[in-house]
Enzyme design. Structure first.
Site, PDB file in Angstrom:
ATOM      1  CB  CYS A 113      -0.961   0.002   1.183  1.00  0.00           C
ATOM      2  SG  CYS A 113      -2.196  -1.295   1.062  1.00  0.00           S
ATOM      3  CG  HIS A 249      -2.979   3.741   1.499  1.00  0.00           C
ATOM      4  ND1 HIS A 249      -3.416   3.274   0.284  1.00  0.00           N
ATOM      5  CD2 HIS A 249      -3.168   2.739   2.387  1.00  0.00           C
ATOM      6  CE1 HIS A 249      -3.845   2.035   0.440  1.00  0.00           C
ATOM      7  NE2 HIS A 249      -3.711   1.689   1.702  1.00  0.00           N
ATOM      8  CG  ASN A 279      -6.528  -0.511   0.753  1.00  0.00           C
ATOM      9  OD1 ASN A 279      -5.803  -0.142  -0.171  1.00  0.00           O
ATOM     10  ND2 ASN A 279      -6.051  -0.861   1.930  1.00  0.00           N
TER      11      ASN A 279
END
Ligand code: UT7
Length: 322
Positions: A113, A249, A279
């Protein structure tokens, strides 16, 4: 001094949308639980046969068109992904061929990520050092392929997608008023047991499924991401108040709110796409930048801070002026 300036943006999301109501039919969860704990309402999921490279190439082409530059003028294709098409070659080389970037070197960056922040750090270094003049930087993922769709603790959290930026070397004054990338900082600590997959090439010869200690990751995210922003601003001598947009993020709306609060950034100055995209790992920050650029929120000259945290643990921050 040379700066890496963003000249164009592009994005690609699979057509298929899976809502929380859809997931209620397959796992023991509810729309209300997912929204209250994460803010996520839906996610895009790749069609059968639609690969990370397909999404990456689509986003890349759009970014090139948006920048008004040709594929053969690109001298690096850098793809941040943890869900490559195959073990090798690097998915970036497939993307290179799909878009016709015949004069480029192409490679993947795996920092989960934090992939966008890591890839941007590499791209920025290549531009500042004079090794590259024009880079296509892409974040692209198909996490749907590494999820255990029976595990309600993880399958509700992720989505597929891609976004791309064209970065170009430009001579600037060398001050914090410059346009382009002003700061990149990356870190990791080796806490590999907190987030990962239950397999891989060398260990099991299968990609495995994603596992995560949600609470531990959450705790690290709301601590490390604000710290990374503070450290970045300090190193370029800018105060917290100089942030026009916080583009973290996108893992969880509560994490975005927590990071914004710690940095005293007003909620309306925090870009969030997690509600619609879930996500998307390395694609999440560039997708959020794309969205905010498209709807006119990002304006030339504005200061943007992009912190991330992911498996590894890896974390870091990019600060740039749009
Ligand atoms: O990109 C970097 C990687 N990811 C992240 O940054 C995510 C970080 N973590 C998080 O966002 C949150 O920890 C989660 C959203 C994953 C979980 O939220 P939480 O508030 O920490 O919930 P929890 O894991 O403590 O679960 C609370 C309860 C549990 O039940 P008990 O043990 O209290 O009876 C879970 O079994 O909620 C249950 N639960 C669910 N219930 C309905 C867990 N998943 C679900 C679900 N639907 N999907």
């Amino acid at each position: 001094m040379r700066r890496a300036v963003i000249m164009g943006v592009g994005a690609a999301l699979p057509e298929r949308i899976v809502t929380n109501a859809d997931l209620e039919k397959t796992v023991d969860t509810s729309h209300d639980w997912i929204v209250s704990r994460t803010g996520i309402e839906q996610r895009h999921i790749a069609a059968d046969g639609q690969l990370t490279s397909d999404l990456a190439a689509q986003a890349g082409k759009q970014a090139l068109a948006n920048a008004g530059v040709s594929a053969d003028s690109i001298d690096m294709v850098i793809l941040a992904t943890t869900t490559p098409d195959d073990t090798m070659p690097a998915t970036a080389t497939k993307v290179q061929r799909m878009i016709g970037a015949v004069n480029a070197a192409a490679f993947d960056v795996n920092a989960a990520c934090s992939g966008f922040v890591y890839a941007m750090t590499v791209a920025n270094s290549l531009i500042v050092s004079g090794q590259a003049k024009r880079i296509l930087l892409i974040g692209a993922e198909t996490y749907s392929r590494i999820l255990d769709w029976n595990d309600r603790g993880t399958c509700i959290l992720f989505g597929d997608g891609a976004a791309a930026l064209v970065l170009e070397a430009q001579e600037q004054k060398g001050s914090s008023d410059d346009r382009g990338v002003l700061y990149c900082g990356i870190r990791s600590d080796g806490q590999t047991e907190l987030l990962g997959t239950s397999g891989g090439v060398s260990s099991t010869q299968k990609s495995g499924f994603l596992f995560m200690s949600g609470k531990e990751i959450y705790r690290n995210a709301v601590t490390r991401m604000p710290e990374a922003v503070v450290e970045g601003l300090k190193s370029i001598n800018l105060p917290l108040e100089s942030i026009d947009w916080l583009v973290p993020h996108q893992a969880n709306l509560r994490i975005l709110a927590g990071v914004g609060q710690k940095l005293a950034v007003a909620p309306e100055r925090v870009i969030s796409t997690v509600q619609k995209h879930a996500n998307t790992s390395a694609a999440s920050i560039p997708l959020a930048l794309y969205q905010a650029a498209q709807d006119g929120r990002l304006q030339p000259g504005q200061l943007i801070a992009c912190p991330a945290l992911g498996a590894g643990l890896t974390w870091g921050c990019v600060i740039l002026r749009w």
